[in-house]
Design a protein around this motif. Structure first.
Motif, PDB file in Angstrom:
ATOM      1  N   ASP A 139      63.029  68.321  37.045  1.00 38.36           N
ATOM      2  CA  ASP A 139      61.953  69.260  36.709  1.00 38.36           C
ATOM      3  C   ASP A 139      62.383  70.690  36.985  1.00 38.36           C
ATOM      4  N   ILE A 140      62.970  70.908  38.164  1.00 33.98           N
ATOM      5  CA  ILE A 140      63.358  72.262  38.566  1.00 33.98           C
ATOM      6  C   ILE A 140      64.511  72.766  37.709  1.00 33.98           C
ATOM      7  N   MET A 141      65.423  71.883  37.350  1.00 29.30           N
ATOM      8  CA  MET A 141      66.506  72.268  36.447  1.00 29.30           C
ATOM      9  C   MET A 141      65.945  72.757  35.114  1.00 29.30           C
ATOM     10  N   ALA A 142      64.951  72.028  34.571  1.00 26.39           N
ATOM     11  CA  ALA A 142      64.369  72.401  33.281  1.00 26.39           C
ATOM     12  C   ALA A 142      63.610  73.716  33.362  1.00 26.39           C
ATOM     13  N   LEU A 143      62.958  73.970  34.487  1.00 29.96           N
ATOM     14  CA  LEU A 143      62.141  75.182  34.629  1.00 29.96           C
ATOM     15  C   LEU A 143      62.966  76.427  34.940  1.00 29.96           C
ATOM     16  N   THR A 144      64.108  76.244  35.601  1.00 30.36           N
ATOM     17  CA  THR A 144      64.866  77.392  36.105  1.00 30.36           C
ATOM     18  C   THR A 144      66.210  77.624  35.431  1.00 30.36           C
ATOM     19  N   GLY A 145      66.754  76.584  34.788  1.00 29.58           N
ATOM     20  CA  GLY A 145      68.105  76.709  34.239  1.00 29.58           C
ATOM     21  C   GLY A 145      69.189  76.473  35.270  1.00 29.58           C
ATOM     22  N   LEU A 146      68.819  76.081  36.484  1.00 32.22           N
ATOM     23  CA  LEU A 146      69.810  75.777  37.517  1.00 32.22           C
ATOM     24  C   LEU A 146      70.506  74.456  37.213  1.00 32.22           C
ATOM     25  N   ASP A 147      71.740  74.308  37.707  1.00 31.92           N
ATOM     26  CA  ASP A 147      72.376  72.996  37.635  1.00 31.92           C
ATOM     27  C   ASP A 147      71.796  72.109  38.738  1.00 31.92           C
ATOM     28  N   ARG A 148      72.242  70.851  38.801  1.00 35.38           N
ATOM     29  CA  ARG A 148      71.621  69.915  39.745  1.00 35.38           C
ATOM     30  C   ARG A 148      71.803  70.349  41.199  1.00 35.38           C
ATOM     31  N   LYS A 149      73.022  70.767  41.553  1.00 37.68           N
ATOM     32  CA  LYS A 149      73.241  71.202  42.930  1.00 37.68           C
ATOM     33  C   LYS A 149      72.378  72.409  43.264  1.00 37.68           C
ATOM     34  N   GLY A 150      72.253  73.339  42.302  1.00 37.94           N
ATOM     35  CA  GLY A 150      71.402  74.506  42.515  1.00 37.94           C
ATOM     36  C   GLY A 150      69.951  74.117  42.707  1.00 37.94           C
ATOM     37  N   ALA A 151      69.469  73.152  41.909  1.00 37.38           N
ATOM     38  CA  ALA A 151      68.091  72.680  42.041  1.00 37.38           C
ATOM     39  C   ALA A 151      67.878  72.010  43.393  1.00 37.38           C
ATOM     40  N   GLU A 152      68.854  71.237  43.841  1.00 36.05           N
ATOM     41  CA  GLU A 152      68.727  70.574  45.141  1.00 36.05           C
ATOM     42  C   GLU A 152      68.699  71.595  46.276  1.00 36.05           C
ATOM     43  N   ARG A 153      69.494  72.665  46.161  1.00 35.36           N
ATOM     44  CA  ARG A 153      69.440  73.722  47.179  1.00 35.36           C
ATOM     45  C   ARG A 153      68.069  74.399  47.158  1.00 35.36           C
ATOM     46  N   ALA A 154      67.496  74.604  45.955  1.00 38.23           N
ATOM     47  CA  ALA A 154      66.194  75.255  45.833  1.00 38.23           C
ATOM     48  C   ALA A 154      65.070  74.420  46.432  1.00 38.23           C
ATOM     49  N   MET A 155      65.283  73.105  46.527  1.00 37.12           N
ATOM     50  CA  MET A 155      64.249  72.206  47.062  1.00 37.12           C
ATOM     51  C   MET A 155      64.280  72.113  48.582  1.00 37.12           C
ATOM     52  N   GLN A 156      65.285  72.684  49.228  1.00 39.33           N
ATOM     53  CA  GLN A 156      65.397  72.602  50.692  1.00 39.33           C
ATOM     54  C   GLN A 156      64.540  73.677  51.355  1.00 39.33           C
ATOM     55  N   ARG A 157      63.238  73.559  51.151  1.00 42.92           N
ATOM     56  CA  ARG A 157      62.330  74.626  51.550  1.00 42.92           C
ATOM     57  C   ARG A 157      61.816  74.419  52.980  1.00 42.92           C
ATOM     58  N   GLN A 158      61.487  75.557  53.625  1.00 45.51           N
ATOM     59  CA  GLN A 158      60.995  75.527  55.002  1.00 45.51           C
ATOM     60  C   GLN A 158      59.678  76.272  55.185  1.00 45.51           C
ATOM     61  N   TYR A 159      59.445  77.357  54.421  1.00 47.68           N
ATOM     62  CA  TYR A 159      58.328  78.258  54.724  1.00 47.68           C
ATOM     63  C   TYR A 159      57.498  78.684  53.516  1.00 47.68           C
ATOM     64  N   ASP A 160      57.792  78.207  52.329  1.00 49.00           N
ATOM     65  CA  ASP A 160      57.189  78.781  51.122  1.00 49.00           C
ATOM     66  C   ASP A 160      57.152  77.690  50.056  1.00 49.00           C
ATOM     67  N   GLU A 161      55.983  77.483  49.442  1.00 48.33           N
ATOM     68  CA  GLU A 161      55.847  76.451  48.403  1.00 48.33           C
ATOM     69  C   GLU A 161      55.648  77.117  47.037  1.00 48.33           C
ATOM     70  N   PRO A 162      56.690  77.138  46.192  1.00 53.65           N
ATOM     71  CA  PRO A 162      56.509  77.652  44.833  1.00 53.65           C
ATOM     72  C   PRO A 162      55.666  76.661  44.018  1.00 53.65           C
ATOM     73  N   PHE A 163      54.864  77.185  43.101  1.00 58.26           N
ATOM     74  CA  PHE A 163      54.047  76.295  42.275  1.00 58.26           C
ATOM     75  C   PHE A 163      53.739  76.924  40.926  1.00 58.26           C
ATOM     76  N   LEU A 164      53.362  76.073  39.988  1.00 63.82           N
ATOM     77  CA  LEU A 164      52.921  76.477  38.667  1.00 63.82           C
ATOM     78  C   LEU A 164      51.438  76.160  38.521  1.00 63.82           C
ATOM     79  N   ILE A 165      50.738  76.976  37.723  1.00 65.41           N
ATOM     80  CA  ILE A 165      49.358  76.656  37.333  1.00 65.41           C
ATOM     81  C   ILE A 165      49.420  76.237  35.873  1.00 65.41           C
ATOM     82  N   GLU A 166      49.132  74.976  35.614  1.00 66.88           N
ATOM     83  CA  GLU A 166      49.232  74.444  34.260  1.00 66.88           C
ATOM     84  C   GLU A 166      47.846  74.388  33.620  1.00 66.88           C
TER      85      GLU A 166
END
Length: 284
Positions: A139-166
């Protein structure tokens, strides 16, 4: 427990740069900083700190810092934490008898509490909200254009929850913000996502640095951004810089400067403005 900054080596700079990443130092589509390379190299040559200040995670920013050759601290997840790389010039020391050297200072709220709060906000408002905690790497790869490793790094969150309003209704964001406020939380728009976080922002983290930089002399703080979530950072620095595309409204920040090239934005504008500031500050 308080903290202080110490230097591991001699350092004499006249500027300290706090910079957003996506749409600012990085191209918003390709994530390249190629157009900012001359200014980046000038900062490295003159030992000017570039403190990355982004909604990105610590894993993402550690990866970028290695690629860029930067060893300065960086501010993660919209001001939620500050990381001090091993081998970097600055050392963060905990006050008290231990005098421990810290590799991380936490400012923000625990991520699990945020992801739970987002579900509660969605139920209360009836809004169709999808947070990172509900997304897969694909999902994150499709939304951001990141590769898989980049998406996995983006998911290692600690303090902030990004979200979409659909399928958002016109008042959805306002209802979500009010519901978040009742929980003691904030919602901030970023470049691609909205962000749910505690009562902190990029400006709080800049203020943390500003308070601890006073013993190091007359250092002018520069802030560079392009989005609403950068405004608190821009309000805390001596030299606020706006590098958004010309069609994006400028924030009402005192002393705001921007590229004198109308078509420049992102890393191209970053490069031009930083080189100009270096010439002005270091030619005296």
């Amino acid at each position: 427990m308080g903290t202080e900054l110490r230097l591991k080596r001699p350092w004499h700079a006249r500027l300290m740069i706090f910079s957003d990443l996506d749409g600012t130092l990085l191209d918003p589509v390709t994530y390249s900083w190629q157009e900012a390379t001359p200014a980046l190299q000038a900062c490295i040559d003159k030992d000017i700190p570039i403190i990355m200040n982004s909604s990105k995670t610590g894993a993402e920013m550690a990866h970028l810092a290695r690629q860029m050759g930067l060893s300065w601290p960086y501010i993660v997840e919209n001001g939620g934490g500050i990381c001090f790389p091993k081998g970097g010039p600055f050392q963060c020391i905990e006050d008290g008898t231990s005098g421990r050297s810290l590799d991380h200072v936490a400012i923000g709220m625990n991520y699990e509490r945020l992801s739970e709060a987002l579900l509660r906000i969605a139920a209360e408002t009836g809004a169709c909200i999808r947070g990172f905690s509900q997304m897969s790497p694909e999902d994150i790869m499709a939304l951001t254009g990141l590769d898989r490793k980049g998406a996995e790094r983006a998911m290692q969150r600690q303090y902030d929850e990004p979200f979409l309003i659909e399928h958002a209704l016109p008042d959805a964001l306002e209802r979500i913000r009010k519901a978040a406020g009742r929980l003691g939380l904030q919602v901030t728009p970023g470049g691609r996502f909205y962000h749910l976080h505690g009562a902190f922002d990029k400006g709080n983290a800049v203020r943390w640095f500003a308070d601890r930089m006073k013993p190091f002399g007359n250092i002018r703080l520069v802030g560079i951004g392009d989005s609403e979530n950068d405004i608190p950072m821009l309000e805390e620095v001596d030299i606020p810089v706006w590098v958004a595309p010309p069609e994006k409204p400028e924030p009402a920040v005192k002393g705001l400067i921007k590229s004198n090239k109308a078509t420049f934005s992102g890393p191209e504008a970053w490069n031009q403005v930083v080189l100009l500031l270096i010439r002005e500050r270091y030619s005296r």
